[in-house]
Enzyme design. Structure first.
Site, PDB file in Angstrom:
ATOM      1  N   LYS A   2       0.857  -1.185   0.000  1.00  0.00           N
ATOM      2  CA  LYS A   2       0.000   0.000   0.000  1.00  0.00           C
ATOM      3  C   LYS A   2       0.895   1.238   0.000  1.00  0.00           C
ATOM      4  CE  LYS A   2      -1.653   3.119   2.683  1.00  0.00           C
ATOM      5  NZ  LYS A   2      -1.910   4.259   1.801  1.00  0.00           N
ATOM      6  N   GLY A  24       7.416   5.025   7.601  1.00  0.00           N
ATOM      7  CA  GLY A  24       6.583   6.217   7.730  1.00  0.00           C
ATOM      8  C   GLY A  24       6.894   6.892   9.048  1.00  0.00           C
ATOM      9  N   GLU A  30       4.617   8.166  14.653  1.00  0.00           N
ATOM     10  CA  GLU A  30       3.245   8.162  15.163  1.00  0.00           C
ATOM     11  C   GLU A  30       2.419   7.014  14.550  1.00  0.00           C
ATOM     12  OE1 GLU A  30       1.417  11.857  14.194  1.00  0.00           O
ATOM     13  OE2 GLU A  30      -0.511  11.248  15.048  1.00  0.00           O
ATOM     14  N   GLY A  74       3.698   4.456  13.033  1.00  0.00           N
ATOM     15  CA  GLY A  74       4.408   3.223  13.399  1.00  0.00           C
ATOM     16  C   GLY A  74       3.893   2.637  14.708  1.00  0.00           C
ATOM     17  N   GLU A 121      10.453   1.303   9.906  1.00  0.00           N
ATOM     18  CA  GLU A 121      11.454   2.333   9.598  1.00  0.00           C
ATOM     19  C   GLU A 121      10.756   3.667   9.800  1.00  0.00           C
ATOM     20  OE1 GLU A 121      14.502   1.854   8.870  1.00  0.00           O
ATOM     21  OE2 GLU A 121      14.615  -0.224   8.199  1.00  0.00           O
ATOM     22  N   CYS A 160      14.111  10.943   5.608  1.00  0.00           N
ATOM     23  CA  CYS A 160      14.028  10.568   7.021  1.00  0.00           C
ATOM     24  C   CYS A 160      15.367  10.713   7.722  1.00  0.00           C
ATOM     25  CB  CYS A 160      13.536   9.139   7.134  1.00  0.00           C
ATOM     26  SG  CYS A 160      14.472   8.029   6.074  1.00  0.00           S
ATOM     27  N   GLU A 181      10.239  16.235  14.236  1.00  0.00           N
ATOM     28  CA  GLU A 181      10.575  16.066  12.827  1.00  0.00           C
ATOM     29  C   GLU A 181       9.733  17.030  11.985  1.00  0.00           C
ATOM     30  OE1 GLU A 181       9.408  12.354  10.919  1.00  0.00           O
ATOM     31  OE2 GLU A 181      11.439  12.224  10.116  1.00  0.00           O
TER      32      GLU A 181
HETATM   33  P1  NAP Z   1       2.917   8.458   7.451  1.00  0.00           P
HETATM   34  O1  NAP Z   1       1.932   9.527   7.553  1.00  0.00           O
HETATM   35  O2  NAP Z   1       3.311   7.708   8.654  1.00  0.00           O
HETATM   36  O3  NAP Z   1       2.369   7.451   6.328  1.00  0.00           O
HETATM   37  C1  NAP Z   1       3.138   6.374   5.873  1.00  0.00           C
HETATM   38  C2  NAP Z   1       2.233   5.343   5.254  1.00  0.00           C
HETATM   39  O4  NAP Z   1       1.360   4.809   6.242  1.00  0.00           O
HETATM   40  C3  NAP Z   1       1.328   5.886   4.153  1.00  0.00           C
HETATM   41  O5  NAP Z   1       1.198   4.913   3.157  1.00  0.00           O
HETATM   42  C4  NAP Z   1       0.022   6.104   4.897  1.00  0.00           C
HETATM   43  O6  NAP Z   1      -1.116   6.083   4.059  1.00  0.00           O
HETATM   44  C5  NAP Z   1       0.016   4.898   5.809  1.00  0.00           C
HETATM   45  N1  NAP Z   1      -0.844   5.027   6.979  1.00  0.00           N
HETATM   46  C6  NAP Z   1      -1.292   6.164   7.584  1.00  0.00           C
HETATM   47  N2  NAP Z   1      -2.068   5.856   8.636  1.00  0.00           N
HETATM   48  C7  NAP Z   1      -2.119   4.503   8.709  1.00  0.00           C
HETATM   49  C8  NAP Z   1      -2.761   3.578   9.591  1.00  0.00           C
HETATM   50  N3  NAP Z   1      -3.511   3.977  10.604  1.00  0.00           N
HETATM   51  N4  NAP Z   1      -2.600   2.252   9.358  1.00  0.00           N
HETATM   52  C9  NAP Z   1      -1.838   1.819   8.354  1.00  0.00           C
HETATM   53  N5  NAP Z   1      -1.212   2.647   7.467  1.00  0.00           N
HETATM   54  C10 NAP Z   1      -1.349   3.974   7.658  1.00  0.00           C
HETATM   55  O7  NAP Z   1       4.289   8.988   6.817  1.00  0.00           O
HETATM   56  P2  NAP Z   1       4.426   9.946   5.581  1.00  0.00           P
HETATM   57  O8  NAP Z   1       3.865  11.256   6.013  1.00  0.00           O
HETATM   58  O9  NAP Z   1       3.931   9.289   4.356  1.00  0.00           O
HETATM   59  O10 NAP Z   1       6.032   9.999   5.417  1.00  0.00           O
HETATM   60  C11 NAP Z   1       6.853  10.783   6.189  1.00  0.00           C
HETATM   61  C12 NAP Z   1       7.393  10.001   7.386  1.00  0.00           C
HETATM   62  O11 NAP Z   1       8.069   8.819   6.955  1.00  0.00           O
HETATM   63  C13 NAP Z   1       8.414  10.771   8.155  1.00  0.00           C
HETATM   64  O12 NAP Z   1       8.188  10.618   9.522  1.00  0.00           O
HETATM   65  C14 NAP Z   1       9.736  10.115   7.765  1.00  0.00           C
HETATM   66  O13 NAP Z   1      10.769  10.257   8.692  1.00  0.00           O
HETATM   67  C15 NAP Z   1       9.330   8.705   7.595  1.00  0.00           C
HETATM   68  N6  NAP Z   1      10.298   7.998   6.736  1.00  0.00           N
HETATM   69  C16 NAP Z   1      11.124   7.074   7.309  1.00  0.00           C
HETATM   70  C17 NAP Z   1      12.058   6.409   6.536  1.00  0.00           C
HETATM   71  C18 NAP Z   1      12.989   5.397   7.144  1.00  0.00           C
HETATM   72  O14 NAP Z   1      13.563   4.611   6.403  1.00  0.00           O
HETATM   73  N7  NAP Z   1      13.157   5.363   8.448  1.00  0.00           N
HETATM   74  C19 NAP Z   1      12.122   6.655   5.165  1.00  0.00           C
HETATM   75  C20 NAP Z   1      11.265   7.604   4.625  1.00  0.00           C
HETATM   76  C21 NAP Z   1      10.333   8.251   5.427  1.00  0.00           C
HETATM   77  P3  NAP Z   1      -1.752   7.472   3.493  1.00  0.00           P
HETATM   78  O15 NAP Z   1      -0.706   8.064   2.628  1.00  0.00           O
HETATM   79  O16 NAP Z   1      -2.932   6.998   2.742  1.00  0.00           O
HETATM   80  O17 NAP Z   1      -2.052   8.311   4.686  1.00  0.00           O
END
Ligand code: NAP
Ligand code: MG
Length: 510
Positions: free
Chosen positions: A185, A237, A240, A242, A259, A293, A394
């Site tokens: 997804k 992602g 929060e 996670g 991650e 990230c 962040e």
């Molecule tokens: P996010 O809001 O946590 O969303 C990540 C993914 O999770 C999206 O596909 C989102 O879908 C989905 N999601 C949201 N709520 C969910 C739930 N309740 N249950 C299951 N899935 C859910 O993160 P983002 O805003 O896309 O990305 C930015 C974040 O990713 C930052 O915090 C960044 O640090 C982190 N990141 C970490 C790494 C690493 O390798 N450590 C790499 C890149 C990014 P929707 O898009 O449909 O909401």
């Protein structure tokens, strides 16, 4: 719902083919560089998740996929790498128009990294210890013992919007390398390149091995991570989300790797070569407009070098050129969305309110030819203390916070004073100081005199609340296998099985 014929539309990708979502609904994907609709994508539902998981389950349970010999699987992985290169242009274009990443970065870095990951794992598969034989035990009696490493089953991958295609590969490649099947997804802002990638890769895979369900995190994401027929979750992602996913995974005790976010510290030591450390620190924080990230968002500088470092940072940051990400001369593209832009601007206001000094940028960037886009100037704050919100949370945008230190011990202490632990860096000419800092920094990766240097043969992941588990490297393969111990007794006579006496006080000798 009518669909404009000029706008690309993408259905779901299930069981080797394009499928309409059950409700026939679509959602818009916007180009963050101009705010226009880039594509329309199927709005998946719980029922669609069930369909995709069922296809993945069927492909895992009832095809030869999981039993494929390592050599054969290695060949498949090499052919997937070739497919990525052959379709590089279209993939890079779809990624750029939805994520706002520059074509210069995606075309010359991400695509090659993706192909190289499949090739790297193709080579690891040939050496992987799928079966190990243990020595015959002296006690309680002779036996043959194996340890087998077997695939886990159906893997759910959930990815973010910043580098969607590369991060999808960090999950798809090791999952396939170990014989699992996948339902992915992608983030709702950026599903296009993942959908195309699945179509391209699936030409080399049995139906059902790789599936994509698009739709919201709250419906599709949650249905996926709580589905009883999913065995493993690989999530990238925010911390929060996670936390929420870890809680949902508990319902059916799924293998889970996470991650998550970061607020990575970057320390310039007083002997550093500033001509490298200063551009390197800007590279560390402003690449992809600060939406990585592992960006080095907290810069620690020695008191007495503070002013000279800041002056050069500002000089150099002011030269960065914004523009359309599809133009190869563009240095910095937009941030992902209007909402993200507003959130970053709110952090900048908060920084000012907390008493930090804005020395560069800080405003929306107006970019001729990209009206309607979401650009923010490269922003630098000084007079930051490590307890400020802009130093602890962040921001995920082009905002650098500069923090002074008076001793290296103080710098390391502040560097580690965060809930995160994804990356860290240190700039110095002294290798002893570098390794001492690398030892003390609490992070999954430490860069010395560089930044963003991830490798496909090295593990990547977080300490503390930046995550659980590692991606890439041979270590990632372990996260997609489970261990089985197989014992074969070499003692055929009951009278020699003395250990049965643990239960039976007498044996029937007649
Ligand atoms: P996010 O809001 O946590 O969303 C990540 C993914 O999770 C999206 O596909 C989102 O879908 C989905 N999601 C949201 N709520 C969910 C739930 N309740 N249950 C299951 N899935 C859910 O993160 P983002 O805003 O896309 O990305 C930015 C974040 O990713 C930052 O915090 C960044 O640090 C982190 N990141 C970490 C790494 C690493 O390798 N450590 C790499 C890149 C990014 P929707 O898009 O449909 O909401
Ligand atoms: Mg989000």
């Amino acid at each position: 719902m009518a669909v404009n014929a000029d706008v690309m539309t993408f259905p779901l990708f299930i069981n080797g083919k394009w499928e309409q979502s059950g409700n026939q609904e679509f959602f818009d994907v916007f180009n963050p560089a101009n705010g226009e609709v880039a594509a329309r994508v199927a709005k998946g539902t719980k029922e669609d998740v069930d369909k995709a998981v069922t296809a993945a389950r069927e492909a895992f349970d009832h095809s030869d996929w999981k039993m494929m010999k390592p050599k054969e699987r290695s060949n498949v992985l090499h052919s997937l790498a070739r497919q990525i290169i052959a379709n590089a242009e279209e993939l890079a274009y779809l990624e750029s128009i939805s994520s706002g990443g520059t074509i210069r970065r995606i075309g010359s870095n991400d695509i090659l990294q993706m192909a190289d990951l499949f090739q790297t794992l193709a080579n690891f598969v040939l050496q992987y210890p799928f079966s190990e034989t243990l020595p015959s035990p002296p006690f309680p009696g002779p036996a043959h013992n194996f340890i087998w490493r077997e695939p886990i089953g159906v893997c759910a991958a959930i990815t973010p919007w910043n580098m969607p295609m590369l991060i999808a590969c960090w999950k798809i490649a090791p999952a396939l390398a170990m014989g699992n099947t996948v339902v992915i997804k992608p983030a709702s802002y950026t599903p296009l390149s993942t959908l195309k990638l699945a179509e391209i890769l699936s030409a080399e895979l049995p139906d059902g091995v790789l599936n994509v369900v698009t739709g919201s995190g709250s419906e599709v994401g949650e249905a996926l991570v709580s589905h009883p027929k999913v065995d493993k979750i690989a999530f990238t992602g925010s911390t929060e989300v996670g936390r929420k996913i870890m809680a949902l995974a508990a319902g059916t005790i799924k293998h889970t790797t996470l991650e998550l976010g970061g607020k990575s510290p970057n320390i310039i030591l007083e002997d550093a070569e500033l001509d490298i450390a200063i551009p390197g620190s800007l590279f560390g924080v402003f690449l992809h407009s600060g939406q990585l990230c592992e960006s080095g968002t907290r810069l620690f500088v020695p008191d007495h070098l503070h002013d000279i470092i800041v002056e050069k940072l500002v000089q150099l940051a002011s030269k960065l050129k914004p523009g359309n990400p599809l133009d190869s001369r563009t240095d910095m593209g937009p941030v992902i969305s209007k909402k993200q832009k507003e959130s970053i601007l709110a952090y900048i206001e908060e920084g000012k309110r907390e008493g930090a000094r804005l020395v560069c940028g800080g405003k929306e960037w107006s970019v001729p030819g990209c009206e309607g886009g979401h650009f923010i100037e490269p922003t630098i704050f000084t007079d930051v203390t490590n307890d400020m919100k802009i130093a602890q949370e962040e921001i995920f945008g082009p905002v650098l916070t500069v923090i002074r230190y008076s001793s290296v011990d103080e710098a390391i202490k502040m560097a580690n004073d965060t809930i995160y632990g994804l990356a860290a860096g240190v700039w110095t000419k002294d290798v002893n100081k570098a390794y001492k800092a690398a030892r003390e920094l609490q992070a999954g990766v430490v860069w010395i005199n560089d930044w963003h240097m991830l490798r496909n043969d090295a593990p990547f992941g977080g300490y503390k609340q930046s995550g659980i588990g590692r991606e890439m490297g041979k270590h990632s393969l372990d996260a997609y296998t489970q261990l089985k111990h197989v014992h074969t007794s070499m003692v055929p006579e009951i009278e020699h099985k003395s250990w049965y006496g643990l239960l039976f006080s007498e044996t029937d000798e007649g």
